[in-house]
Enzyme design. Structure first.
Site, mmCIF file in Angstrom:
data_model
loop_
_atom_site.group_PDB
_atom_site.id
_atom_site.type_symbol
_atom_site.label_atom_id
_atom_site.label_comp_id
_atom_site.label_asym_id
_atom_site.label_seq_id
_atom_site.Cartn_x
_atom_site.Cartn_y
_atom_site.Cartn_z
ATOM 1 N N LYS A 10 -34.198 25.751 -8.569
ATOM 2 C CA LYS A 10 -34.309 24.497 -8.030
ATOM 3 C C LYS A 10 -35.426 23.632 -8.838
ATOM 4 C CE LYS A 10 -32.708 25.467 -3.409
ATOM 5 N NZ LYS A 10 -32.826 25.237 -1.902
ATOM 6 N N TYR A 50 -23.431 21.868 -1.085
ATOM 7 C CA TYR A 50 -24.022 21.739 0.373
ATOM 8 C C TYR A 50 -23.232 21.185 1.452
ATOM 9 C CZ TYR A 50 -28.794 23.504 -1.584
ATOM 10 O OH TYR A 50 -29.448 24.413 -2.059
ATOM 11 N N ASN A 116 -38.190 25.877 -1.897
ATOM 12 C CA ASN A 116 -38.039 27.076 -2.051
ATOM 13 C C ASN A 116 -37.637 27.786 -3.355
ATOM 14 O OD1 ASN A 116 -35.668 26.397 -1.589
ATOM 15 N ND2 ASN A 116 -35.210 27.280 0.278
ATOM 16 N N HIS A 119 -31.770 28.879 -5.195
ATOM 17 C CA HIS A 119 -30.640 28.904 -4.453
ATOM 18 C C HIS A 119 -30.048 30.366 -4.796
ATOM 19 C CE1 HIS A 119 -26.695 28.183 -2.585
ATOM 20 N NE2 HIS A 119 -26.025 28.541 -3.614
ATOM 21 N N GLU A 130 -18.998 27.971 -5.425
ATOM 22 C CA GLU A 130 -20.102 27.438 -6.073
ATOM 23 C C GLU A 130 -20.159 27.485 -7.477
ATOM 24 O OE1 GLU A 130 -23.515 29.277 -3.937
ATOM 25 O OE2 GLU A 130 -22.913 28.216 -2.140
HETATM 26 O O1 CDP Z 1 -31.117 28.274 0.752
HETATM 27 P P1 CDP Z 1 -30.620 29.162 2.179
HETATM 28 O O2 CDP Z 1 -29.328 29.704 1.873
HETATM 29 O O3 CDP Z 1 -31.614 30.335 2.384
HETATM 30 O O4 CDP Z 1 -30.751 28.065 3.275
HETATM 31 P P2 CDP Z 1 -29.807 27.217 4.108
HETATM 32 O O5 CDP Z 1 -29.934 27.329 5.314
HETATM 33 O O6 CDP Z 1 -28.313 27.331 3.653
HETATM 34 O O7 CDP Z 1 -30.387 25.842 3.604
HETATM 35 C C1 CDP Z 1 -30.053 25.327 2.473
HETATM 36 C C2 CDP Z 1 -31.201 24.525 1.863
HETATM 37 O O8 CDP Z 1 -31.481 23.501 2.582
HETATM 38 C C3 CDP Z 1 -32.526 25.326 1.844
HETATM 39 O O9 CDP Z 1 -32.603 26.257 0.898
HETATM 40 C C4 CDP Z 1 -33.713 24.266 1.751
HETATM 41 O O10 CDP Z 1 -33.856 23.772 0.516
HETATM 42 C C5 CDP Z 1 -32.917 23.146 2.419
HETATM 43 N N1 CDP Z 1 -33.340 23.079 4.103
HETATM 44 C C6 CDP Z 1 -34.286 22.398 4.331
HETATM 45 O O11 CDP Z 1 -34.974 21.418 3.562
HETATM 46 N N2 CDP Z 1 -34.901 22.007 5.695
HETATM 47 C C7 CDP Z 1 -34.397 23.254 6.670
HETATM 48 N N3 CDP Z 1 -34.483 23.212 7.728
HETATM 49 C C8 CDP Z 1 -33.356 24.085 6.372
HETATM 50 C C9 CDP Z 1 -32.833 24.147 4.871
HETATM 51 MG MG MG Z 2 -27.384 28.816 2.421
#
Ligand code: CDP
Ligand code: MG
Length: 138
Positions: A10, A50, A116, A119, A130
């Site tokens: 990212k 997303y 974070n 991805h 994806e």
């Molecule tokens: O990336 P990952 O699959 O671990 O998490 P996700 O729950 O699928 O969420 C996708 C992305 O959305 C996260 O990696 C964060 O960048 C963002 N996110 C966020 O900004 N705030 C949250 N409360 C949850 C997710």
């Molecule tokens: Mg995810």
């Protein structure tokens, strides 16, 4: 060819100079980088990628974050690579991510959003979807 997964370094990872460090961890674990490019995310690309999150309250801020700079997209390959790369990346919240993981070792929490670094696809089906989004035109 084996299983494939899609990873994105990212914009915060690119801006902090961590492209090599992040890819190194996948290679050091024994997986292969099969495709690699830099890309700038668009609203269209992010809404497809997303799709499960577009209606969530954090989506607009997260989309701005994902458009804030260059992204590195890569296809990583090898047996059970989807699960392995998820494990290497660690939990979504960098404060909770275990030490030894990319997010746990290299990330931290900030007041203005979740940054974070990386991805990764969460299932082989998601990986196929994806990969077609980020590499479908090649
Ligand atoms: O990336 P990952 O699959 O671990 O998490 P996700 O729950 O699928 O969420 C996708 C992305 O959305 C996260 O990696 C964060 O960048 C963002 N996110 C966020 O900004 N705030 C949250 N409360 C949850 C997710
Ligand atoms: Mg995810």
């Amino acid at each position: 060819m084996g299983e494939q997964t899609l990873i994105l370094v990212k914009p915060d990872g690119v801006q902090r100079g961590l492209i090599g460090e992040i890819l190194r961890r996948f290679e050091a674990k024994g997986y292969t980088v099969q495709a690699l490019k830099t890309v700038r995310a668009t609203d269209e690309l992010l809404a497809r990628h997303y799709a499960e999150h577009v209606e969530k309250p954090f989506y607009p801020g997260m989309a701005e974050y994902m458009k804030s700079g260059i992204i590195v997209a890569a296809i990583i390959a090898g047996d059970r690579v989807v699960q392995a790369v998820r494990t290497l990346c660690g939990a979504t919240d960098p404060t909770e991510a275990a030490p030894g993981t990319i997010r746990g070792d290299l990330g931290r929490s900030w007041e203005n959003g979740v940054f974070n670094l990386v991805h990764s696809s969460d299932s082989p089906q998601a990986a196929r979807r994806e990969i077609s989004i980020w590499f479908g035109d090649e």
